[in-house]
Write a protein that holds these residues in place. Sequence first.
Motif, short mmCIF file in Angstrom:
data_model
loop_
_atom_site.label_atom_id
_atom_site.label_comp_id
_atom_site.label_asym_id
_atom_site.label_seq_id
_atom_site.Cartn_x
_atom_site.Cartn_y
_atom_site.Cartn_z
N CYS A 35 52.50 11.75 49.68
CA CYS A 35 51.18 12.16 49.18
C CYS A 35 50.47 11.00 48.48
N PRO A 52 58.13 14.21 49.64
CA PRO A 52 56.73 14.54 49.90
C PRO A 52 55.76 13.95 48.87
N SER A 53 56.21 13.82 47.62
CA SER A 53 55.34 13.22 46.59
C SER A 53 55.03 11.77 46.92
N LEU A 75 55.50 10.88 39.51
CA LEU A 75 54.82 12.17 39.61
C LEU A 75 55.82 13.30 39.85
N ALA A 76 56.81 13.05 40.69
CA ALA A 76 57.83 14.06 40.96
C ALA A 76 58.60 14.41 39.69
N TYR A 77 58.87 13.40 38.87
CA TYR A 77 59.60 13.62 37.61
C TYR A 77 58.76 14.43 36.62
N HIS A 78 57.49 14.09 36.50
CA HIS A 78 56.65 14.74 35.50
C HIS A 78 56.18 16.13 35.91
N PHE A 79 55.96 16.32 37.23
CA PHE A 79 55.42 17.60 37.68
C PHE A 79 56.45 18.45 38.43
N ASP A 80 57.70 17.97 38.50
CA ASP A 80 58.79 18.71 39.13
C ASP A 80 58.45 19.08 40.58
N THR A 81 57.96 18.10 41.31
CA THR A 81 57.64 18.29 42.72
C THR A 81 58.68 17.60 43.59
N PRO A 82 58.80 17.95 44.88
CA PRO A 82 59.76 17.28 45.77
C PRO A 82 59.45 15.78 45.85
N GLY A 92 55.18 7.89 43.29
CA GLY A 92 55.62 9.20 43.76
C GLY A 92 56.81 9.73 42.97
#
Length: 267
Positions: A248, A244-245, A234-241, A231
Motif C-alpha cells: 500500500c 499488504p501495508s 504503519l503495520a506496527y502502529h495500526f495493527d495491519t497486515p 509499511g
Amino acid sequence: MNALLDDFLIRATLAGIGVALAAAPLGCFIVWRRMAYFGDATAHAAILGVALALAFNLSIMLGTLVMALAMALSVSALSGRGRAMDTLLGVLSHSALAAGLVAVSLLQGVRLDLSAYLFGDILAVGRADLAVIWGGALLVMGLIWARWSGLLTATLSADLATAAGIDPRREQLILTLALAVVVAVAIKVVGVLLIAALLIIPAAAARSFARTPEAMALIATSIGAGAAVLGMILAYHFDTPAGPSIVCVAAVAFGASALADLVRRAA
C-alpha cells in the motif's frame, strides 16, 4: 548486532528491505518489457512448489524456486507460438495457483497456514530466513549488475543485441532465473499474491522521476526499501497486515508519481 536481530520487528524490516533491493531493479526490466503478467504467473506457481516441497519433505525454498523457474521457463518457451501472450500468461497464472491450492488441500497429515504463503508472514522471519533472503537478494543484484548492459540492450531491441554480439535468449534466461530467485525469497515476506506488486509498483513509480535507466533502477530501489520500512512502521502502529501495508505504501508512491507526471504535463 545479535541483540538487534533478536527483535522480530528488526528482522522483519531487514527482510522487507532485502526483498525490495532485489525486486525493484528487476521490476524495471519487467516494466520495460511489459511483462507484468509474467511476474504474476511465476509467483503463482510458487504455491504449487510449496505443496510439492511438503509432499516430498523438501525445503520450501527449494520447492518454490524450482516451480517458479519451471513456470518462467515454460512461459518463455511458449511465447510467440501463435497464442496471445496475455492470454497464455493468464491461463498459466491462474491454473498454477488453482493447482497449488488443490495440491495443498490433498496433503495428508500436514498443517499449513495457507494465508502465510498467499499474503506473506514477514513477522515470522527468523535469522535463517533472513540469511536466505539477503543471500538471494545479493545474488539477484549481482546478476543484474554483471549483465546490466546486455539485459538493457536486449530489452531495447533483440536485433540490436544480436548485432552487438549479445544473445537475447541468454539475457532472457538470466532475467528468468533472477525472477525465480526473487519469488522464492519473497514468498515469506509478501506472499505469492503480492510479489508481483512489489516487483512492478516501485519500478512504475520511479518511471516518472527518472531520466536514465540506471536512475530508474536506483529510484525504484529507494522506493521499494522506503515502502518496506514505512509499511512496517504503519503495520506496527495500526495493527495491519505487514505485507499488504508495504504494498500500500508503494502504491501511494506510485499515485504521487502519477500526479507529479500529470502536473508536469499540464505546466
